[in-house]
Design a protein around this motif. Structure first.
Motif, PDB file in Angstrom:
ATOM      1  N   ALA A  92      -6.551  -1.603   2.484  1.00 58.82           N
ATOM      2  CA  ALA A  92      -6.291  -2.122   1.133  1.00 58.82           C
ATOM      3  C   ALA A  92      -7.522  -1.922   0.248  1.00 58.82           C
ATOM      4  N   SER A 127      -2.577  -4.618  -6.638  1.00 55.51           N
ATOM      5  CA  SER A 127      -3.160  -4.647  -5.291  1.00 55.51           C
ATOM      6  C   SER A 127      -4.029  -5.880  -5.095  1.00 55.51           C
ATOM      7  N   ILE A 177       0.839  -1.201   0.000  1.00 55.87           N
ATOM      8  CA  ILE A 177       0.000   0.000   0.000  1.00 55.87           C
ATOM      9  C   ILE A 177       0.874   1.251   0.000  1.00 55.87           C
TER      10      ILE A 177
END
Length: 141
Positions: free
Chosen positions: A123, A105, A11
């Motif tokens: 997230a 991600s 992140i």
């Protein structure tokens, strides 16, 4: 299996690359386009700071984006904007960067065995932010 700190560092690095990407093109933007980029940069910084706080809570070690990856990204952005610094081209570059961020991600989230709900929530916030950025940039194509 990867853990909370791995996802938090992902992140951090994703938001760091987002800020760097914006910083490399913002000089070519004005008006509402510039405001949109500044708002995105602010949001990335907030998410980055949240990841740092959670990383400290988990006694994790912050890992920044590597120098070569940063250099490569800056070189690529510089070349693309040198050839075409139009709002449409920059918006396209931003959409591509956000799309790569979403993809990476999602892969990292699947690989990580996260135990802290706050990490998962952050997230997911990054994913939502990246998607919102894509949607916002479409207006400038």
């Amino acid at each position: 299996m990867k853990d909370d700190c791995t996802l938090l560092n992902h992140i951090r690095q994703t938001t760091e690359m987002g800020v760097d990407g914006i910083d490399s093109v913002i000089q070519y933007a004005d008006g509402t386009f510039r405001q949109a980029l500044e708002q995105q940069r602010t949001e990335y910084n907030k998410i980055h700071d949240s990841a740092d706080s959670l990383l400290r809570k988990h006694n994790g070690k912050p890992e920044d984006v590597g120098a070569f990856a940063k250099w490569s990204s800056e070189l690529s952005s510089g070349m693309k904007t040198m050839m075409d610094s139009s709002q449409s081209n920059i918006a396209d570059m931003m959409i591509r960067g956000n799309t790569m961020g979403v993809t990476k991600s999602m892969q990292t989230m699947r690989e990580c065995d996260v135990s802290d709900h706050a990490v998962t929530s952050l997230a997911n916030k990054l994913l939502a932010t990246e998607q919102a950025n894509i949607d916002q940039m479409k207006k400038f194509l």
